[in-house]
Design a protein around this motif. Structure first.
Motif, PDB file in Angstrom:
ATOM      1  N   THR A 172      29.342 -46.487 -31.490  1.00  0.00           N
ATOM      2  CA  THR A 172      28.676 -47.579 -30.777  1.00  0.00           C
ATOM      3  C   THR A 172      27.851 -47.109 -29.585  1.00  0.00           C
ATOM      4  O   THR A 172      26.887 -47.780 -29.228  1.00  0.00           O
ATOM      5  N   ALA A 173      28.198 -45.993 -28.961  1.00  0.00           N
ATOM      6  CA  ALA A 173      27.406 -45.488 -27.830  1.00  0.00           C
ATOM      7  C   ALA A 173      25.985 -45.151 -28.285  1.00  0.00           C
ATOM      8  O   ALA A 173      25.046 -45.233 -27.497  1.00  0.00           O
ATOM      9  N   GLU A 206      24.030 -46.812 -30.170  1.00  0.00           N
ATOM     10  CA  GLU A 206      23.164 -47.988 -30.265  1.00  0.00           C
ATOM     11  C   GLU A 206      22.302 -48.183 -29.030  1.00  0.00           C
ATOM     12  O   GLU A 206      21.220 -48.749 -29.110  1.00  0.00           O
ATOM     13  N   PHE A 207      22.763 -47.746 -27.865  1.00  0.00           N
ATOM     14  CA  PHE A 207      22.073 -47.998 -26.611  1.00  0.00           C
ATOM     15  C   PHE A 207      21.160 -46.860 -26.191  1.00  0.00           C
ATOM     16  O   PHE A 207      20.318 -47.035 -25.319  1.00  0.00           O
ATOM     17  N   LYS A 263      18.152 -44.599 -26.229  1.00  0.00           N
ATOM     18  CA  LYS A 263      16.796 -44.583 -26.747  1.00  0.00           C
ATOM     19  C   LYS A 263      15.971 -43.601 -25.914  1.00  0.00           C
ATOM     20  O   LYS A 263      16.186 -43.483 -24.705  1.00  0.00           O
ATOM     21  N   THR A 322      14.396 -43.636 -21.761  1.00  0.00           N
ATOM     22  CA  THR A 322      15.106 -44.743 -21.135  1.00  0.00           C
ATOM     23  C   THR A 322      16.005 -44.197 -20.038  1.00  0.00           C
ATOM     24  O   THR A 322      16.661 -43.178 -20.219  1.00  0.00           O
ATOM     25  N   MET A 380      19.320 -44.087 -18.173  1.00  0.00           N
ATOM     26  CA  MET A 380      20.659 -44.407 -18.663  1.00  0.00           C
ATOM     27  C   MET A 380      21.736 -43.849 -17.744  1.00  0.00           C
ATOM     28  O   MET A 380      21.511 -42.890 -17.010  1.00  0.00           O
ATOM     29  N   SER A 407      30.510 -43.630 -23.537  1.00  0.00           N
ATOM     30  CA  SER A 407      29.874 -44.909 -23.217  1.00  0.00           C
ATOM     31  C   SER A 407      28.465 -44.647 -22.707  1.00  0.00           C
ATOM     32  O   SER A 407      28.226 -43.658 -22.019  1.00  0.00           O
ATOM     33  N   TYR A 434      25.048 -46.798 -20.890  1.00  0.00           N
ATOM     34  CA  TYR A 434      24.594 -48.029 -20.256  1.00  0.00           C
ATOM     35  C   TYR A 434      23.142 -47.883 -19.822  1.00  0.00           C
ATOM     36  O   TYR A 434      22.834 -46.995 -19.021  1.00  0.00           O
ATOM     37  N   PRO A 435      22.243 -48.725 -20.315  1.00  0.00           N
ATOM     38  CA  PRO A 435      20.856 -48.685 -19.836  1.00  0.00           C
ATOM     39  C   PRO A 435      20.806 -49.126 -18.376  1.00  0.00           C
ATOM     40  O   PRO A 435      21.584 -49.979 -17.942  1.00  0.00           O
TER      41      PRO A 435
END
Length: 115
Positions: free
Chosen positions: A57-58, A60-61, A63, A66, A68, A96, A98-99
């Motif tokens: 899942t990490a 997915e964020f 890019k 970006t 982060m 984890s 986070y944008p």
């Protein structure tokens, strides 16, 4: 809390690759550029480019290009490169991601203000 836990903030570089391992786990490999300050002689910004590996899942964020915050643990291994001792590689294993919003990402109009 894990003793080997690190948190870094920076910009994801454009070299991000995505793939799946033999078990179908999604993996992203890339580099995060972490701002270190300015060069005293030229005034140019200096960055530490840290390689990372993110799972599931990490991914997915994450890019390219970006800003982060990545949370994970440091992993190191010796890569055989023909020298007698090899080359030490330090990599961030991301748990984890986070944008981080920047002023360019946020549009505020007069209608958004409470007064």
């Amino acid at each position: 809390m894990d003793i080997n836990q690190v948190t870094v903030t920076g910009r994801i570089m454009n070299n991000v690759t995505k793939r799946a391992d033999k078990d179908g786990v999604v993996i992203k490999l890339g580099t995060i550029g972490i701002y270190k300050g300015k060069d005293k002689q030229t005034g140019e910004p200096l960055y530490a480019n840290i390689p990372f590996m993110a799972y599931n899942t990490a991914t997915e964020f994450i890019k390219p290009n970006t800003k982060m915050m990545l949370v994970g643990r440091l992993n190191s291994y010796t890569k055989t490169d023909g020298s007698p001792y090899g080359r030490l590689v330090v990599q961030l294993q991301v748990n984890s991601a986070y944008p981080i919003a920047t002023s360019q990402d946020v549009n505020v109009s007069d209608d958004d203000l409470p007064f």
